[in-house]
Design a protein around this motif. Sequence first.
Motif, PDB file in Angstrom:
ATOM      1  N   TYR A   1       0.828  -1.201   0.000  1.00  0.00           N
ATOM      2  CA  TYR A   1       0.000   0.000   0.000  1.00  0.00           C
ATOM      3  C   TYR A   1       0.866   1.256   0.000  1.00  0.00           C
ATOM      4  O   TYR A   1       0.585   2.216  -0.732  1.00  0.00           O
TER       5      TYR A   1
ATOM      6  N   THR B   1       1.975   2.545  -3.364  1.00  0.00           N
ATOM      7  CA  THR B   1       0.969   2.970  -4.332  1.00  0.00           C
ATOM      8  C   THR B   1       0.638   4.437  -4.115  1.00  0.00           C
ATOM      9  O   THR B   1       1.106   5.065  -3.165  1.00  0.00           O
TER      10      THR B   1
ATOM     11  N   ASP C   1      -5.398   3.799  -5.323  1.00  0.00           N
ATOM     12  CA  ASP C   1      -4.971   2.406  -5.490  1.00  0.00           C
ATOM     13  C   ASP C   1      -4.993   1.678  -4.148  1.00  0.00           C
ATOM     14  O   ASP C   1      -4.685   2.264  -3.104  1.00  0.00           O
TER      15      ASP C   1
ATOM     16  N   VAL D   1      -4.100  -2.445  -2.383  1.00  0.00           N
ATOM     17  CA  VAL D   1      -3.325  -3.660  -2.578  1.00  0.00           C
ATOM     18  C   VAL D   1      -4.050  -4.815  -1.902  1.00  0.00           C
ATOM     19  O   VAL D   1      -4.519  -4.672  -0.765  1.00  0.00           O
TER      20      VAL D   1
ATOM     21  N   VAL E   1      -2.163  -4.842  -7.345  1.00  0.00           N
ATOM     22  CA  VAL E   1      -2.499  -3.433  -7.170  1.00  0.00           C
ATOM     23  C   VAL E   1      -3.783  -3.176  -7.950  1.00  0.00           C
ATOM     24  O   VAL E   1      -3.840  -3.400  -9.156  1.00  0.00           O
TER      25      VAL E   1
END
Length: 143
Positions: free
Chosen positions: A72, A75, A79, A81, A136
């Motif tokens: 995470y 990102t 987004d 994860v 992702v």
Amino acid sequence: MAIWKRAATLETLNQRGEQTLAGHLGIVFTAITDDTLEATLPVDARTRQPFGLLHGGASAALAETLGSMAGYLCTEGSDVVVGLDISASHVRSAREGRVKGVCRAAHLGRTHQVWLIDVFDAEGRLCCVSRLTTAVLSGRPEE
């Protein structure tokens, strides 16, 4: 150079774990470096199997917690994860104290990530080697 795209402190990471499996198991994030994330897990009644050893599932939960949070942090925007696959090889048992997980990236792709997580006992001996593959997902709202 740091791999993280999101700003985070240990305090904010630990707050995110409250009222989750990580909080219930006593997982505490303890260090963020440029390319690793670390957390500890107590070896106690919550995390032992019936024979008094650290439960393999608890080691896997520590590994997935570390890899998912690290993913995470790599990102941006909306987004998120999610874990796709996890493996854990248990090479030494632990009976007490705290174990420490150290997470580092093996691959940081646009749609997939691979994380390597080593778990050590209080004496620094390797207990578990884990690999987590994450996906992702773009454009998902945070909850």
